[in-house]
Write an enzyme that holds these catalytic residues in place. Structure first.
Site, PDB file in Angstrom:
ATOM      1  N   TYR A 231      -1.602  -0.558  10.774  1.00 38.67           N
ATOM      2  CA  TYR A 231      -1.917  -1.149   9.457  1.00 38.67           C
ATOM      3  C   TYR A 231      -0.741  -0.924   8.504  1.00 38.67           C
ATOM      4  CZ  TYR A 231      -3.420  -1.364   4.677  1.00 38.67           C
ATOM      5  OH  TYR A 231      -3.467  -1.636   3.330  1.00 38.67           O
TER       6      TYR A 231
ATOM      7  N   SER B 228       0.825  -1.198   0.000  1.00 36.45           N
ATOM      8  CA  SER B 228       0.000   0.000   0.000  1.00 36.45           C
ATOM      9  C   SER B 228       0.861   1.249   0.000  1.00 36.45           C
ATOM     10  CB  SER B 228      -0.889  -0.011   1.253  1.00 36.45           C
ATOM     11  OG  SER B 228      -1.462   1.265   1.479  1.00 36.45           O
TER      12      SER B 228
ATOM     13  N   LYS C 240       2.143  -3.581   6.475  1.00 37.78           N
ATOM     14  CA  LYS C 240       2.511  -3.606   5.055  1.00 37.78           C
ATOM     15  C   LYS C 240       4.023  -3.442   4.899  1.00 37.78           C
ATOM     16  CE  LYS C 240      -1.529  -4.382   3.420  1.00 37.78           C
ATOM     17  NZ  LYS C 240      -1.825  -5.712   2.858  1.00 37.78           N
TER      18      LYS C 240
HETATM   19  C1  WQD Z   1      -9.221   9.958   0.991  1.00 34.05           C
HETATM   20  C2  WQD Z   1      -9.394  11.452   1.227  1.00 34.05           C
HETATM   21  C3  WQD Z   1      -9.655  12.042   3.538  1.00 34.05           C
HETATM   22  C4  WQD Z   1     -13.540   9.993   3.989  1.00 34.05           C
HETATM   23  C5  WQD Z   1      -6.679   4.925   3.092  1.00 34.05           C
HETATM   24  C6  WQD Z   1      -5.600   4.125   3.752  1.00 34.05           C
HETATM   25  C7  WQD Z   1      -4.732   3.477   2.708  1.00 34.05           C
HETATM   26  C8  WQD Z   1      -5.576   2.697   1.729  1.00 34.05           C
HETATM   27  C9  WQD Z   1      -6.644   3.589   1.114  1.00 34.05           C
HETATM   28  C10 WQD Z   1      -5.571   0.399   2.359  1.00 34.05           C
HETATM   29  C11 WQD Z   1      -8.617  11.972   2.427  1.00 34.05           C
HETATM   30  C12 WQD Z   1     -10.928  12.361   2.762  1.00 34.05           C
HETATM   31  C13 WQD Z   1     -12.347  10.488   3.484  1.00 34.05           C
HETATM   32  C14 WQD Z   1     -14.571  10.914   4.372  1.00 34.05           C
HETATM   33  C15 WQD Z   1     -13.165  12.729   3.720  1.00 34.05           C
HETATM   34  N1  WQD Z   1      -6.173   1.576   2.368  1.00 34.05           N
HETATM   35  N2  WQD Z   1     -12.166  11.829   3.354  1.00 34.05           N
HETATM   36  N3  WQD Z   1     -14.333  12.250   4.222  1.00 34.05           N
HETATM   37  O1  WQD Z   1      -6.898   7.916   3.815  1.00 34.05           O
HETATM   38  O2  WQD Z   1      -5.971   8.278   1.457  1.00 34.05           O
HETATM   39  O3  WQD Z   1      -6.085   5.969   2.381  1.00 34.05           O
HETATM   40  O4  WQD Z   1      -7.428   4.124   2.209  1.00 34.05           O
HETATM   41  O5  WQD Z   1      -4.565   0.071   1.818  1.00 34.05           O
HETATM   42  O6  WQD Z   1      -3.837   2.601   3.365  1.00 34.05           O
HETATM   43  O7  WQD Z   1      -4.789   5.015   4.499  1.00 34.05           O
HETATM   44  O8  WQD Z   1      -8.185   7.142   1.771  1.00 34.05           O
HETATM   45  O9  WQD Z   1     -10.539   7.262   1.141  1.00 34.05           O
HETATM   46  O10 WQD Z   1      -9.945   7.262   3.617  1.00 34.05           O
HETATM   47  O11 WQD Z   1      -9.476   9.293   2.229  1.00 34.05           O
HETATM   48  O12 WQD Z   1     -12.987  13.959   3.603  1.00 34.05           O
HETATM   49  O13 WQD Z   1     -15.686  10.517   4.845  1.00 34.05           O
HETATM   50  O14 WQD Z   1     -10.772  11.714   1.517  1.00 34.05           O
HETATM   51  O15 WQD Z   1      -9.355  13.068   4.482  1.00 34.05           O
HETATM   52  O16 WQD Z   1      -8.158  13.273   2.120  1.00 34.05           O
HETATM   53  P1  WQD Z   1      -6.747   7.450   2.420  1.00 34.05           P
HETATM   54  P2  WQD Z   1      -9.611   7.687   2.221  1.00 34.05           P
END
Ligand code: WQD
Length: 337
Positions: free
Chosen positions: A149, A125, A153
């Site tokens: 997590y 990841s 990885k």
């Molecule tokens: C994306 C953007 C949030 C939800 C995570 C894990 C990573 C991988 C993918 C496993 C960010 C914003 C999110 C919401 C929001 N998983 N957001 N409101 O955090 O980049 O990655 O998922 O491998 O390891 O860390 O993805 O989709 O959670 O967030 O504003 O309800 O959307 O702040 O900027 P992230 P995400």
């Protein structure tokens, strides 16, 4: 005809990869304990593939079950998807994450070693990059895990590197996923998070279908063009194709590889919400709230290594990601229930 074992096979990325491997001419055996997936996925795969999926229900932490798998079936390579993947949950339950993600990987590798199977594709990841010093992120960017997590990885990659150093017969491909989104174009399989979605697109999808009232935007004071977080969203079908390319690399060569699987294009939270409105025809109301602890401003890949080594590049754009996600969500408002 090579036979590939998929662990976590009923999961989101694995189920899409399963179809891509069958289409590429591989035999596939899936294993899953349904701890974070649904048996319904197997019925959908049967309909989509036109053949009964070969499947074993078992945990990757069950050594006896893993040894039985390898002794009863001819397996040429393994794609190891099985892992818990919620960053926030991992900070609450670190032991469960280490036991499952690291224990499971070690158990699978021990069974592989005992049966002379030494080709492994590992789901890694972009979280292994922590807060990137510069963008775009290359495979030689600094590595740091900021949560259990991410540690699992990073440790997984280290275990595989040490394994390869101890025995050059081991060939591994560590695939560092950026932000997987979207769904199969049929709308029959897709992302089905349990409870409240942690990730952005499944949450937006539930707002669009009326399951959630509004999107909470976690901060609008980041160092990005519109102040909201920027990420490299990649279509799950492009990700599946990346696994097919990585397996071809392992089966046709002798080296190991670590590559980014991203598009190289970042989009902000608000850009994604707008794209989803256009794809679904549904409003995505939102409210800006406090930052989510641990979130970074921006993260997107330099995908050139995967293109150079694997001949792979993401093909689908954000509009396509949203359209395919919306088709899945609107056809299955309650997921696989
Ligand atoms: C994306 C953007 C949030 C939800 C995570 C894990 C990573 C991988 C993918 C496993 C960010 C914003 C999110 C919401 C929001 N998983 N957001 N409101 O955090 O980049 O990655 O998922 O491998 O390891 O860390 O993805 O989709 O959670 O967030 O504003 O309800 O959307 O702040 O900027 P992230 P995400």
């Amino acid at each position: 005809m090579h036979t590939i074992l998929l662990t976590g096979a009923a999961g989101y990325i694995a189920s899409h990869t399963w179809l891509a491997l069958l289409a590429a001419g591989y035999q596939v055996i899936g294993v899953d304990d349904f701890s974070n997936s649904s048996p319904e996925v197997l019925k959908r795969l049967h309909a989509l593939a036109g053949q009964e999926p070969r499947f074993v229900q078992a945990s990757v932490c069950d050594a006896a079950a893993m040894h039985e798998l390898f002794s009863s079936q001819r397996i040429d390579a393994v794609v190891h998807f099985a892992a818990f993947k919620a960053v926030g949950e991992s900070t609450q339950q670190p032991l469960a994450y280490y036991a499952n993600n690291i224990g499971g990987l070690i158990t699978v590798c021990q069974a592989m070693q005992a049966h002379g199977v030494k080709r492994l594709v590992f789901s890694s990841s972009a979280t292994v990059y922590g807060k990137p010093e510069r963008l775009p992120i290359t495979e030689s960017s600094a590595l740091s895990a900021t949560n259990p997590y991410g540690q699992t990885k990073l440790m997984g990659e280290t275990i595989l590197r040490d394994l390869g150093a101890s025995d050059p017969a081991w060939q591994t491909a560590c695939l560092r996923y950026f932000n997987p989104v979207g769904a199969h174009e049929s709308g029959l399989i897709g992302e089905d998070p349990r409870g409240t979605p942690n990730n952005l697109m499944p949450y937006v999808a539930q707002v669009a279908v009326g399951k959630r009232e509004r999107l909470q935007v976690f901060g609008q004071d980041y160092d990005t063009p519109d102040g909201t977080g920027v990420r490299d969203y990649i279509h799950v079908l492009d990700l599946a194709d990346g696994h097919v390319a990585a397996l071809a690399w392992l089966l046709n060569g002798t080296d190991s590889i670590t590559v980014n699987l991203g598009t190289g294009q970042g989009y902000s939270v608000l850009e994604l919400a707008k794209a989803y409105e256009q794809a679904s025809g549904k409003p995505i109301p939102y409210q800006v709230v406090a930052r989510r602890p641990g979130d970074i401003d921006a993260c997107y890949a330099d995908p050139s290594e995967a293109e150079a080594k694997l001949g792979w590049r993401a093909k689908r754009d954000l509009a396509g990601m949203c359209a395919d996600s919306w088709r899945w969500q609107s056809m299955n408002p309650n997921g696989f229930q």
